[in-house]
Scaffold this active site. Sequence first.
Site, PDB file in Angstrom:
ATOM      1  CB  CYS A 146      -0.902   0.008   1.227  1.00 38.25           C
ATOM      2  SG  CYS A 146      -1.937  -1.467   1.370  1.00 38.25           S
ATOM      3  NE  ARG A 155       4.305   1.333  -1.267  1.00 34.88           N
ATOM      4  CZ  ARG A 155       5.323   0.638  -0.785  1.00 34.88           C
ATOM      5  NH1 ARG A 155       6.447   0.554  -1.474  1.00 34.88           N
ATOM      6  NH2 ARG A 155       5.228   0.023   0.376  1.00 34.88           N
ATOM      7  CD1 TRP A 159      -1.180  -3.592  -4.317  1.00 35.82           C
ATOM      8  CD2 TRP A 159      -3.115  -4.217  -5.219  1.00 35.82           C
ATOM      9  NE1 TRP A 159      -1.048  -3.544  -5.682  1.00 35.82           N
ATOM     10  CE2 TRP A 159      -2.222  -3.930  -6.261  1.00 35.82           C
ATOM     11  CE3 TRP A 159      -4.416  -4.647  -5.552  1.00 35.82           C
ATOM     12  CZ2 TRP A 159      -2.562  -4.040  -7.602  1.00 35.82           C
ATOM     13  CZ3 TRP A 159      -4.758  -4.749  -6.893  1.00 35.82           C
ATOM     14  CH2 TRP A 159      -3.834  -4.455  -7.893  1.00 35.82           C
ATOM     15  CG  ASN A 167       2.069  -1.316   3.540  1.00 33.26           C
ATOM     16  OD1 ASN A 167       1.488  -2.337   3.178  1.00 33.26           O
ATOM     17  ND2 ASN A 167       3.243  -0.953   3.050  1.00 33.26           N
ATOM     18  N   GLY A 168       0.372  -3.458   5.846  1.00 34.35           N
ATOM     19  CA  GLY A 168       0.832  -4.644   6.560  1.00 34.35           C
ATOM     20  C   GLY A 168      -0.313  -5.547   6.961  1.00 34.35           C
ATOM     21  CD  GLU A 206      13.766 -19.541 -10.215  1.00 35.21           C
ATOM     22  OE1 GLU A 206      13.938 -18.313 -10.162  1.00 35.21           O
ATOM     23  OE2 GLU A 206      13.541 -20.143 -11.293  1.00 35.21           O
ATOM     24  CE  LYS A 238      16.604 -16.040 -10.797  1.00 38.41           C
ATOM     25  NZ  LYS A 238      15.478 -16.778 -11.244  1.00 38.41           N
ATOM     26  CD  GLU A 261      17.936 -16.095 -14.608  1.00 39.47           C
ATOM     27  OE1 GLU A 261      17.132 -15.642 -15.435  1.00 39.47           O
ATOM     28  OE2 GLU A 261      17.691 -16.137 -13.392  1.00 39.47           O
ATOM     29  CG  HIS A 276      18.660 -43.000 -13.207  1.00 39.08           C
ATOM     30  ND1 HIS A 276      18.472 -44.243 -13.779  1.00 39.08           N
ATOM     31  CD2 HIS A 276      17.978 -43.012 -12.042  1.00 39.08           C
ATOM     32  CE1 HIS A 276      17.683 -44.963 -13.010  1.00 39.08           C
ATOM     33  NE2 HIS A 276      17.374 -44.252 -11.944  1.00 39.08           N
ATOM     34  CE  LYS A 287      11.798  -8.678 -14.611  1.00 38.82           C
ATOM     35  NZ  LYS A 287      12.353  -9.585 -13.580  1.00 38.82           N
TER      36      LYS A 287
END
Length: 624
Positions: free
Chosen positions: A2, A27, A75, A101-102, A490, A494, A497, A513, A619
């Site tokens: 928020c 936000r 939000w 906010n939270g 993942e 990272k 990348e 294997h 991106k």
Amino acid sequence: MCGIVGYVGKKPVVEVIIEGLRKLEYRGYDSAGIAVAGNGEGLQIRRAEGKLRNLEEAIRIKPLDGTYGIGHTRWATHGRPTEENAHPHRDCTGKIVVVHNGIVENYLSLKKKLIAEGHTFTTETDTEIIAHLIEKYYFQTGNGHRPQLEDAVRKAVKELTGVFALVVIAADDPRKIVAARNGPPVVIGIGKNEYFVASDVPALLDHTRDLFFLADGDLAVITENGVRVMDFDGHPLERKAQRITWDPIMAEKGGFKHFMLKEIYEQPRTVQETTLGRISQETGRIFLEEMHVGEDEFRALKKINIAACGTSWHAGLAGKFMIETLARIPVEVDYASEWRYRDPILDSNTITLLISQSGETADTIAAQREAKNKGSKTLAICNVVGSMITREAAGTIYTHAGPEIGVASTKAFTGQLTALYLFALYLAQVRGTLTSDQSKEAVQQLTQIPGKLEQILTHDEACDDLAKTYLRSQDFLFLGRGIHYPIALEGALKLKEISYIHAEGYPAGEMKHGPNALIDENLPVVIIATRDVSSPQSMVRYEKTMSNLKEVKARSGIVIALATEGDTEIAEEADHVLYVPPAPEELSCILEIVPLQLLAYHIAVRRGCDVDQPRNLAKSVTVE
């Protein structure tokens, strides 16, 4: 996440706050509100559902003015995104308003307590609890005197469990703004005979470059005479303002060295914001109102197809485990770049779920159109409102991660995992594969994830220490079983990348294997060996993974284990251990990825790599 803005000074307060909110609208933009005072008419509030322009129209129709005030763009947290639930929130007397906010994790128990004391609530939000708590302490009298607003806020925040940034004003304590922080950012701006508070720097840069951030546990009292800072016990603190000379891009980094690191640290908020407004802790219900597919259609589903690329594909693999475990629907996961070339079998009893941070990935758009041509409805998990994939989907779960600048996706991934978990829970509820009590427990566990992520981030130094040791390694191997296998993939992605080190992810059960041939005394092997002691199946996987760990050690490999806090057994076997807090199996993946991101980041930085713009990558892949 928020956006919060507060101002006290000589400028037109409404204009300052609205312009600040506009800078923070990324936000949150499902509702907005403003409260101002200081013109002799008491507190005046305007709120509106939807984007900020709706609030501006409400103010145009019914103007307001003052000399100080606070604003919020939201939000949804607890409670739907409606005008009623929009901030600011009042107390019973209407003399105190709060923006927040939270998440207040213990809001249900506080609400019951306050109701018993005679308080009446009008919204579904946890923020309203804060207003009533402040009221409770503000209107207590001792020795014939009412406490000052900051004293009431200090007492109130001590009762809150969770993460929060809040800003408060009261009609009976004029020209004063009180702000408190425990988690989400709060920045104070120092102008010429004017003072500001906001949740991020861009809201302030048009007015001042002299500012400072509150630390966790700080409370600031902002008046036209200056700013006082204290801790939650009332002890004075000194916070020196800094002159910010950043250009707009640097300002967005928020003081972090790289966008990637900033975005890693934003993941608690990403999980929180992706969850907000979509759950009820009281009932365990999941609300996915952006899904324009009927419950009958979800009940009739025979299969779900997931198509995505790169990191989003790894999220889809983890989502397969979530959906099949919780909702008992078969799921296939494909690379979007390959899927449409294999003539997939689809019909009206299948749904195709596309996952994309940008919503503009060319291969994923092509897969979506192929699915639609074959009669399958498509849904999307996406971070960009109005992007191509969301426009063409029958429904979307937005991840609300905010702008992700770093090329290597971090917070978008955790947002996708969170959205997939919500989707799995929603399907399970619609199809009756979870009881009400199981749903409540699942929701409760989900609300604890942001706090656990914050806890993991406090151990960043351990990842940097490992980076110092292994930055010269030429290869890495990442292993995991079940839902942890996509996290191994993942983690390897990272590292390759951004550090340009060759890294591979494998299912741990596949070691015999082929991958065993790679193991020698120079190969670091990252083994994801977390466990959910409440799940017999998880414990079986853990024992099998421990066997794999011992296989690596028997071949002189270097083991970096990712384990659950309290696991002393693994420390006796591994060369290094990174710990994460305990969590249910289907949520543990959200915790596990963060140490792997930090490890990759620190290795890349120590190797001198450009972590935000790694070579040969972009991106968003908008061409095939």
